[in-house]
Design a protein around this motif. Structure first.
Motif, mmCIF file in Angstrom:
data_model
loop_
_atom_site.group_PDB
_atom_site.id
_atom_site.type_symbol
_atom_site.label_atom_id
_atom_site.label_comp_id
_atom_site.label_asym_id
_atom_site.label_seq_id
_atom_site.Cartn_x
_atom_site.Cartn_y
_atom_site.Cartn_z
ATOM 1 N N PHE A 187 -1.220 6.867 4.108
ATOM 2 C CA PHE A 187 -1.766 5.573 3.702
ATOM 3 C C PHE A 187 -3.294 5.552 3.716
ATOM 4 O O PHE A 187 -3.903 4.635 3.171
ATOM 5 N N GLU A 188 -3.899 6.549 4.325
ATOM 6 C CA GLU A 188 -5.362 6.624 4.304
ATOM 7 C C GLU A 188 -5.887 6.572 2.872
ATOM 8 O O GLU A 188 -6.890 5.910 2.585
ATOM 9 N N HIS A 189 -5.189 7.242 1.968
ATOM 10 C CA HIS A 189 -5.670 7.330 0.591
ATOM 11 C C HIS A 189 -5.374 6.060 -0.204
ATOM 12 O O HIS A 189 -6.211 5.613 -0.994
ATOM 13 N N THR A 190 -4.195 5.494 -0.027
ATOM 14 C CA THR A 190 -3.876 4.286 -0.803
ATOM 15 C C THR A 190 -4.712 3.096 -0.335
ATOM 16 O O THR A 190 -5.230 2.330 -1.153
ATOM 17 N N MET A 231 5.568 6.974 -1.399
ATOM 18 C CA MET A 231 5.787 8.054 -0.444
ATOM 19 C C MET A 231 7.219 8.588 -0.505
ATOM 20 O O MET A 231 7.456 9.780 -0.331
ATOM 21 N N SER A 232 8.174 7.698 -0.759
ATOM 22 C CA SER A 232 9.567 8.131 -0.833
ATOM 23 C C SER A 232 10.003 8.453 -2.254
ATOM 24 O O SER A 232 11.158 8.832 -2.468
ATOM 25 N N CYS A 233 9.086 8.301 -3.207
ATOM 26 C CA CYS A 233 9.401 8.568 -4.619
ATOM 27 C C CYS A 233 10.710 7.876 -4.985
ATOM 28 O O CYS A 233 11.662 8.509 -5.451
ATOM 29 N N ASP A 288 0.817 -1.215 0.000
ATOM 30 C CA ASP A 288 0.000 0.000 0.000
ATOM 31 C C ASP A 288 0.852 1.267 0.000
ATOM 32 O O ASP A 288 0.308 2.375 0.004
ATOM 33 N N GLY A 289 2.164 1.106 -0.033
ATOM 34 C CA GLY A 289 3.054 2.260 -0.124
ATOM 35 C C GLY A 289 3.767 2.345 -1.449
ATOM 36 O O GLY A 289 4.705 3.133 -1.596
ATOM 37 N N GLY A 290 3.317 1.537 -2.430
ATOM 38 C CA GLY A 290 4.022 1.504 -3.700
ATOM 39 C C GLY A 290 3.134 1.694 -4.919
ATOM 40 O O GLY A 290 3.525 1.341 -6.029
ATOM 41 N N CYS A 317 2.661 -3.810 -8.824
ATOM 42 C CA CYS A 317 3.803 -3.840 -7.906
ATOM 43 C C CYS A 317 4.891 -4.744 -8.461
ATOM 44 O O CYS A 317 6.075 -4.363 -8.513
ATOM 45 N N VAL A 318 4.510 -5.939 -8.892
ATOM 46 C CA VAL A 318 5.486 -6.890 -9.424
ATOM 47 C C VAL A 318 6.120 -6.338 -10.705
ATOM 48 O O VAL A 318 7.343 -6.414 -10.880
#
Length: 363
Positions: free
Chosen positions: A73-76, A305-307, A25-27, A93-94
């Protein structure tokens, strides 16, 4: 022999890489967040264009606070509540990891956060695993081989860790290779979840624990002494138990135990700066820990988030600490040695994929 390739982002992208700490959920791709929000009726995104949304996530994550960082992460998570959303995010993601030269990935997420549309925990995991499998097949069709497994995460502020641990064991033969707890550390020590960890140990299951990111050394001590963590998610504040930075550096009891036991550190350089775990990349203890021969690994944490990407994280470490190809190979082999897949498979990826891949780059 032509000699080593220059160490730049383009050449690093060619290197085989392994990531142990990457949040599903962060990617997400910003374009996917927008598409899924439109399809599921989520109308709370802060901006409505791909470029602006990517910039917003990066800016919001650069707060210096883990709690504020986690709010993004609320949005993702909101757009990952349907089979279609979970499937698409896992598939992409993969593809994104494979395009960056990742050959092995353990991707984690918290099934308990994806139930608002009526899915069961088992259904959440099933749809995600299908996405991973189809993403793997799509990457293979383009000539990129990648092995993707999954870690199931329980939220440390909630009370479902035993249930998620049982879920992880239930899916252990379907590419769920381990368990994790995540979320705000302060006020939610890992020892609150001892029943989950005792169950996992009884089932001979493997687990990592987010520790030593925001709360410091006590979090690490609890994770290993009371909970029995196989790896430390981040673990960056182990440096608080080390005095000195040279060959004469003195390790305290906890740091010495972590090094002696070869407990892997899932270090995430860019994210550690964003959450305030370290002041800057050049201040990151990664190099000190590497020189002291801790089992350090390089990870992305949250690519959106970390681009960032695995190649970018490695390139930043090269720039900050002057690493060469041999160092990057060592960090990658560290990760594979620490993976939660069976030993023969780890060895095969090291011997048949990673070492030959770096041999080409080293020349």
């Amino acid at each position: 022999m032509t000699g080593p390739l220059p160490l730049d982002l383009t050449s690093i992208q060619r290197a085989p890489k392994a990531v142990l700490h990457d949040h599903l959920d962060g990617g997400l791709r910003p374009s996917t967040v927008l598409d899924l929000a439109a399809s599921c009726g989520y109308d709370r995104l802060p901006v409505d264009t791909e470029q602006a949304l990517g910039a917003w996530f990066a800016a919001a994550a650069n707060s210096g606070s883990l709690v504020r960082y986690l709010e993004t992460f609320e949005h993702t998570v909101a757009v990952m509540q349907t089979p279609e959303g979970l499937h698409r995010v896992a598939h992409e993601c993969v593809e994104d990891l494979a395009a960056d030269g990742v050959v092995y990935a353990e991707v984690r997420f918290a099934p308990e956060q994806h139930l608002t549309a009526g899915l069961s925990l088992d259904e959440v995991v099933q749809h995600t695993l299908v996405g991973f499998a189809e993403g793997t097949a799509a990457a293979a069709a383009t000539g990129r081989q990648i092995r993707v497994t999954c870690l199931l995460t329980a939220m440390r502020h909630a009370a479902r860790s035993r249930e998620i641990a049982e879920l992880a064991v239930r899916f252990r033969d379907r590419d769920v290779v381990g368990f994790d707890i995540a979320g705000a550390e302060v006020g939610y020590p890992p020892s609150r979840h001892l029943d989950a960890f005792e169950y996992l140990r009884d089932e001979s299951a493997q687990f990592t624990i987010h520790a030593g990111e925001a709360f410091g050394l006590p979090s690490i001590h609890e994770a290993i002494a009371f909970c029995g963590a196989d790896r430390l998610g981040h673990g960056v504040r182990i440096v608080d138990d080390i005095t000195g930075t040279g060959a004469d550096a003195q390790l305290g009891l906890v740091a010495n135990y972590v090094r002696n036991k070869r407990i892997p550190l899932e270090l995430c350089p860019s994210s550690n700066v964003q959450t305030g775990a370290v002041a800057s990349l050049t201040d990151h203890p990664f190099d000190l820990l590497a020189r002291l021969r801790f089992r350090v690994t390089v990870n992305t944490d949250n690519r959106l988030m970390s681009c960032t990407s695995m190649s970018q994280e490695m390139a930043k470490l090269v720039q900050a600490f002057g690493y060469g190809w041999a160092d990057l190979q060592r960090f990658t082999i560290n990760a594979m040695k620490s993976a939660f897949i069976p030993f023969p498979e780890r060895l095969r990826i090291i011997d048949d994929v990673i070492k030959p891949g770096y041999a080409v780059l080293i020349g």
